[in-house]
Design a protein around this motif. Structure first.
Motif, PDB file in Angstrom:
ATOM      1  N   ASP A 243     -39.494  24.859 133.143  1.00 50.68           N
ATOM      2  CA  ASP A 243     -41.163  25.240 132.551  1.00 50.68           C
ATOM      3  C   ASP A 243     -41.832  23.888 132.786  1.00 50.68           C
ATOM      4  O   ASP A 243     -42.893  24.065 132.288  1.00 50.68           O
ATOM      5  CB  ASP A 243     -41.098  25.581 131.097  1.00 50.68           C
ATOM      6  CG  ASP A 243     -40.376  26.840 130.974  1.00 50.68           C
ATOM      7  OD1 ASP A 243     -40.686  27.912 131.256  1.00 50.68           O
ATOM      8  OD2 ASP A 243     -39.154  26.685 130.023  1.00 50.68           O
ATOM      9  N   THR A 245     -44.605  22.602 134.793  1.00 44.63           N
ATOM     10  CA  THR A 245     -45.292  23.225 135.861  1.00 44.63           C
ATOM     11  C   THR A 245     -46.217  22.224 136.421  1.00 44.63           C
ATOM     12  O   THR A 245     -46.391  21.116 135.658  1.00 44.63           O
ATOM     13  CB  THR A 245     -46.179  24.378 135.196  1.00 44.63           C
ATOM     14  OG1 THR A 245     -46.813  23.607 134.209  1.00 44.63           O
ATOM     15  CG2 THR A 245     -45.335  25.449 134.736  1.00 44.63           C
ATOM     16  N   LYS A 247     -49.320  22.465 136.242  1.00 48.09           N
ATOM     17  CA  LYS A 247     -50.466  22.541 135.370  1.00 48.09           C
ATOM     18  C   LYS A 247     -50.014  21.468 134.328  1.00 48.09           C
ATOM     19  O   LYS A 247     -51.052  20.730 133.730  1.00 48.09           O
ATOM     20  CB  LYS A 247     -50.707  23.926 134.602  1.00 48.09           C
ATOM     21  CG  LYS A 247     -51.833  23.744 133.637  1.00 48.09           C
ATOM     22  CD  LYS A 247     -52.133  25.122 132.890  1.00 48.09           C
ATOM     23  CE  LYS A 247     -52.858  25.375 131.861  1.00 48.09           C
ATOM     24  NZ  LYS A 247     -53.190  26.541 131.119  1.00 48.09           N
ATOM     25  N   LYS A 289     -40.279  18.076 141.088  1.00 50.40           N
ATOM     26  CA  LYS A 289     -41.021  18.213 139.893  1.00 50.40           C
ATOM     27  C   LYS A 289     -41.146  16.573 139.695  1.00 50.40           C
ATOM     28  O   LYS A 289     -42.307  16.457 139.175  1.00 50.40           O
ATOM     29  CB  LYS A 289     -40.511  19.090 138.877  1.00 50.40           C
ATOM     30  CG  LYS A 289     -40.712  20.426 139.093  1.00 50.40           C
ATOM     31  CD  LYS A 289     -40.032  21.340 138.027  1.00 50.40           C
ATOM     32  CE  LYS A 289     -40.131  22.863 138.506  1.00 50.40           C
ATOM     33  NZ  LYS A 289     -40.372  23.827 137.548  1.00 50.40           N
TER      34      LYS A 289
END
Ligand code: SAM
Ligand code: SF4
Length: 469
Positions: A243, A245, A247, A289
């Motif tokens: 999770d 992200t 954003k 990430k």
């Protein structure tokens, strides 16, 4: 006087639950004490995430039984994940307990505290000062923390629905239950109004948060909370790589109230093992990430959790974990030997011998420590602003404080009185030495608020001088 002792084991959710119990107790007129021997009520908030936590909880129960034997009026209660899992066993084998409260029964525990209160006399002391400044036990101990009133945990969700194959959490805390956004904001506002400076938003998988009614996500929640007046520091625990992200990365980089630290458990560096763990990401995805995160949040501390000797972990799988840790240079890592948990899938699989697990843990710790020391070394010669935690455990003539990236700094307290520290709890410490556990140095100033901009301006000459060396 009625007093309560709360001993907390386990994760941030248990910490948050203990603070709820302390609040209910204080509101009912109890003084929260750091000394079990003087308490009328002893609460053991337990953890069952690994077998060692379970053994310690049963050990502490036996220890507290002696208090009750000496004074039968003492109430002894057990709550938390082990209470949820072993309720019947406890009721049968420990009939001396006055209550066993599962993870969803905290309100009932609060009600019991209210009901027991008259038995301890009617010397209610509900002064504002006593309600705000009170000690609360930390992880597995109960050192008085006079600065606990500066920090608050706010739950954003309960439970977890990810069912990693090693993990007991979904079984003892239930599936995801996200709180409405408005409730979270109101709780933060109340905490700020009573003098809290640092908020930690907590959930088992906090960045999977979704507001049930509107679909607002965790990045939206952070933005709203950060905008609340009076907030000095904002942080959150624990995130799941799935999770994390783009954003959320952008949001982290844009909110100055957020503390520059991010905990993203990777668990291991092998895709085969991640699949068996049901972690829902690959090592390459984790790397991608983190690359994005380093771009936007270059000076943040990255921390993680790691498990070794998960069923099926070969030498090559473990080698891949070592490589990943070398590459990531985590600022801190919580490392565990896999511990089979009753009722979870991995507990039924062929297990790795304990001596192999222990040897892997030692090798991993040596690799991780190199990254940790390097992170602390970066602070040498610099002035860091840190929030007082209280007297150092090892040497009470010194103060322990936490920097924004959660590194412990210890410095001589001089003649600083407790009252002065409560008024000006931010210390600017010049770091002289870096260790694996943190840093040591000298206090150069104290402040009432966290103010990164003022700090940089004030100490610019020192910082430039250090950079020029
Ligand atoms: N929700 C977080 C996540 O997904 O990473 C972790 C929460 S868990 C309570 C905290 C840590 O305990 C995990 O990250 C994992 O490293 C460790 N852990 C959980 N179950 C374990 C087990 N059965 N054996 C060893 N370590 C375990
Ligand atoms: Fe446990 Fe996995 Fe949920 Fe974390 S994400 S709480 S490790 S089941």
């Amino acid at each position: 006087m009625a007093s309560i002792y709360i001993e907390t084991f386990g994760c941030q959710m248990n910490e948050a639950d203990s603070r709820y119990i302390a609040d209910r107790a204080a509101a009912a007129g109890y003084a929260v004490t750091g000394n079990a021997a003087e308490a009328g009520v002893v609460v053991l908030n337990t953890c069952t995430v690994r077998e060692s936590a379970e053994r310690r909880a049963y050990g502490r129960m036996a220890h507290f039984r002696a208090l009750k034997a000496a004074d039968p009026a003492v109430k002894l209660v057990v709550c938390g994940c082990l209470a949820e899992q072993d309720r019947e066993r406890m009721q049968q084998t420990a009939p001396y307990l006055d209550g066993v409260f599962g993870t969803s029964e905290l309100m009932r525990l609060g009600d019991a505290l209210e009901a027991w209160r008259p038995a301890f006399g009617d010397d209610l002391d509900l002064t504002e000062e006593r309600l705000l400044v009170r000690p609360l036990g930390g992880q597995g101990d109960c050192v008085a923390d006079a600065f606990a009133h500066l920090r608050a945990y706010v739950n954003v969700q309960r439970g977890c629905s990810y069912y990693c194959t090693y993990c007991i959490v979904p079984y003892v805390r239930g599936r995801f239950d996200n709180r409405p956004l408005a409730d979270i904001i109101t709780e933060v506002e109340r905490a700020l109004a009573r003098g809290v400076r640092e908020i930690t938003l907590v959930g088992q998988t906090v960045n999977a948060y979704k507001e049930p009614a509107t679909g607002a996500d965790f990045a939206d929640l952070l933005t709203l909370v950060a905008a609340l007046p009076g907030l000095d520091r904002l942080t959150f625990l624990t995130s799941h790589p799935k999770d994390f992200t783009a954003k959320l990365v952008r949001t982290l980089g844009s909110l100055p109230q957020l503390q520059p630290r991010f905990h993203l458990p990777v668990q291991c560096g092998s895709d085969a093992i991640l699949r068996r763990m049901n972690r829902k990401y690959s090592v390459a995805q984790y790397r991608e990430k983190i690359a994005l995160f380093r771009e936007r949040c270059g000076d943040w501390a990255l921390t993680t959790d790691l498990i070794v000797a998960f069923p099926g972990e070969s030498d090559d799988d473990f080698g891949a974990t070592l490589e990943l840790c070398e590459e990531m240079a985590f600022a801190q890592a919580f490392m565990f030997v896999y511990s089979p948990r009753r009722g979870t899938p991995a507990a039924r699989w062929e297990q790795i011998a304990p001596d192999v697990g222990n040897a892997r843990l030692r090798a991993l710790a040596a690799t991780v420590d190199r990254g940790v020391r390097a992170w602390h070394q970066r602070k040498r010669g610099r002035i860091v602003r840190a929030l007082v935690q209280g007297p150092s455990r090892k040497d009470p003539t010194k103060l322990a404080a936490k920097t924004a990236d959660n590194v412990t700094v210890v410095a001589p307290r001089g003649d600083r009185a407790e009252s002065a520290l409560i008024a000006r709890p931010w210390l600017d410490v010049r770091v002289d030495e870096a260790h694996t556990w943190g840093c040591t140095g000298e206090i150069v100033a104290a402040a009432a608020r966290f103010d990164a901009v003022a700090m940089v301006t004030q100490y610019r000459p020192t910082i430039d001088l250090i950079a020029a060396r």
